[in-house]
Scaffold this motif. Structure first.
Motif, short mmCIF file in Angstrom:
data_model
loop_
_atom_site.label_atom_id
_atom_site.label_comp_id
_atom_site.label_asym_id
_atom_site.label_seq_id
_atom_site.Cartn_x
_atom_site.Cartn_y
_atom_site.Cartn_z
N ALA A 65 0.84 -1.20 0.00
CA ALA A 65 0.00 0.00 0.00
C ALA A 65 0.87 1.25 0.00
O ALA A 65 1.75 1.39 0.84
N THR A 66 0.62 2.15 -0.94
CA THR A 66 1.41 3.38 -0.99
C THR A 66 1.00 4.34 0.13
O THR A 66 1.83 5.11 0.60
N THR A 67 -0.24 4.29 0.56
CA THR A 67 -0.69 5.06 1.72
C THR A 67 -0.71 4.11 2.91
O THR A 67 -1.31 3.04 2.83
N PRO A 68 -0.07 4.49 4.02
CA PRO A 68 -0.05 3.58 5.17
C PRO A 68 -1.47 3.23 5.62
O PRO A 68 -2.28 4.12 5.87
N VAL A 73 9.84 -3.77 7.97
CA VAL A 73 8.64 -3.50 7.18
C VAL A 73 9.08 -3.02 5.80
O VAL A 73 9.78 -2.01 5.68
N TYR A 74 8.70 -3.77 4.78
CA TYR A 74 9.02 -3.43 3.40
C TYR A 74 7.81 -2.74 2.79
O TYR A 74 6.71 -3.29 2.81
N VAL A 75 8.02 -1.53 2.26
CA VAL A 75 6.95 -0.73 1.67
C VAL A 75 7.45 -0.14 0.35
O VAL A 75 8.65 -0.15 0.07
N GLU A 121 8.59 5.04 -2.60
CA GLU A 121 8.07 6.41 -2.51
C GLU A 121 7.25 6.65 -1.24
O GLU A 121 6.89 7.78 -0.94
N SER A 122 6.97 5.60 -0.48
CA SER A 122 6.13 5.72 0.72
C SER A 122 6.88 5.56 2.04
O SER A 122 6.27 5.67 3.09
N ILE A 123 8.16 5.32 1.97
CA ILE A 123 8.92 5.06 3.21
C ILE A 123 8.74 6.20 4.20
O ILE A 123 8.46 5.97 5.38
N GLU A 124 8.89 7.44 3.76
CA GLU A 124 8.77 8.58 4.68
C GLU A 124 7.35 8.71 5.24
O GLU A 124 7.18 9.10 6.39
N ASP A 125 6.33 8.37 4.43
CA ASP A 125 4.95 8.40 4.92
C ASP A 125 4.74 7.40 6.05
O ASP A 125 4.09 7.69 7.04
N TYR A 126 5.30 6.20 5.91
CA TYR A 126 5.19 5.19 6.95
C TYR A 126 5.97 5.62 8.20
O TYR A 126 5.49 5.49 9.32
N THR A 185 0.97 5.85 14.14
CA THR A 185 0.74 4.47 14.58
C THR A 185 1.78 3.50 14.02
O THR A 185 2.21 2.59 14.71
N TRP A 186 2.20 3.69 12.78
CA TRP A 186 3.22 2.81 12.21
C TRP A 186 4.54 3.01 12.92
O TRP A 186 5.22 2.04 13.26
N SER A 187 4.92 4.25 13.17
CA SER A 187 6.21 4.49 13.83
C SER A 187 6.20 4.05 15.30
O SER A 187 7.24 3.78 15.88
N GLN A 188 5.02 3.95 15.89
CA GLN A 188 4.90 3.45 17.27
C GLN A 188 5.42 2.02 17.37
O GLN A 188 6.07 1.65 18.33
N TYR A 189 5.14 1.21 16.37
CA TYR A 189 5.55 -0.19 16.39
C TYR A 189 6.90 -0.44 15.71
O TYR A 189 7.62 -1.35 16.08
N PHE A 190 7.20 0.34 14.70
CA PHE A 190 8.38 0.07 13.88
C PHE A 190 9.25 1.32 13.80
O PHE A 190 9.09 2.14 12.91
N GLN A 191 10.16 1.46 14.72
CA GLN A 191 11.02 2.64 14.76
C GLN A 191 12.15 2.52 13.74
O GLN A 191 13.16 1.88 13.99
N GLY A 192 11.95 3.13 12.58
CA GLY A 192 13.02 3.21 11.59
C GLY A 192 13.34 1.94 10.85
O GLY A 192 14.36 1.86 10.18
N THR A 193 12.52 0.93 10.94
CA THR A 193 12.81 -0.34 10.27
C THR A 193 12.02 -0.49 8.97
O THR A 193 11.53 -1.55 8.65
#
Length: 178
Positions: free
Chosen positions: A118-121, A138-140, A143-148, A153-161
């Motif tokens: 998904a391009t939008t988280p 998390v592979y995304v 073009e969407s890495i910065e959005d994730y 909520t995404w950054s709460q679980y996955f800090q920089g991964t």
């Protein structure tokens, strides 16, 4: 030598013969569990929610499921859908996913990678990834890495991964997709 036991490569010998298990989750969504431990969710629309982790039709098989692949057309992951799948190491979500329900991946302690096309988280529910492996990658879409990363909520679980799905090689300033 006498008494020597010769064993074949265990990867080439099937452990058992079985048929895939199939469950109709709604008029439009089915789940299929193959003998190799891969579960495929397919169809169109929203996946159903479950009242608790033990309420899924595959509850007796959660320790056998190694990977989950949700196919294009499915728009949500239901509550508790993949909770407590202690042997699952990877999950793949299509570009059509917009919502991941409450507790849907809770307790997936062996999860190493999540691929989300998904391009939008997608919107994440309550405790979706609680009690999971803290080193999940998390592979995304690139073009969407910065959005994730910037999604609360995404950054709460996955800090920089977050990593790109697309493999990219940079040679002398030129970007070459491979």
């Amino acid at each position: 030598k006498e008494g020597t036991v010769v064993r074949s490569n265990p990867l080439t010998v099937p452990l058992y013969n079985c048929e895939a298990m199939t469950w109709q989750l709604s008029n439009m969504i089915t789940a299929e569990l193959y003998c190799n431990g891969i579960m495929v969710i397919q169809g169109e629309g929203e996946m159903v929610d479950f009242e608790q982790s033990g309420a899924t039709p595959w509850a007796n098989y959660t320790g056998d499921i190694m990977a989950v692949h949700v196919e294009e057309g499915v728009t949500s992951v239901g509550k508790y859908a993949f909770a407590m799948m202690t042997q699952m190491v990877t999950a793949s979500l299509p570009s059509t996913i917009t919502t991941i329900g409450d507790y849907s991946f809770m307790g997936t302690t062996s999860l190493l990678s999540l691929v989300c096309f998904a391009t939008t988280p997608p919107t994440i529910g309550k405790s979706t990834f609680s009690r999971t492996n803290s080193n999940i990658i998390v592979y995304v879409p690139m073009e969407s890495i910065e959005d994730y990363k910037s999604d609360k909520t995404w950054s709460q679980y996955f800090q920089g991964t977050f990593m790109s799905i697309e493999p990219v090689v940079v040679i002398g300033g030129d970007t070459i997709e491979v």
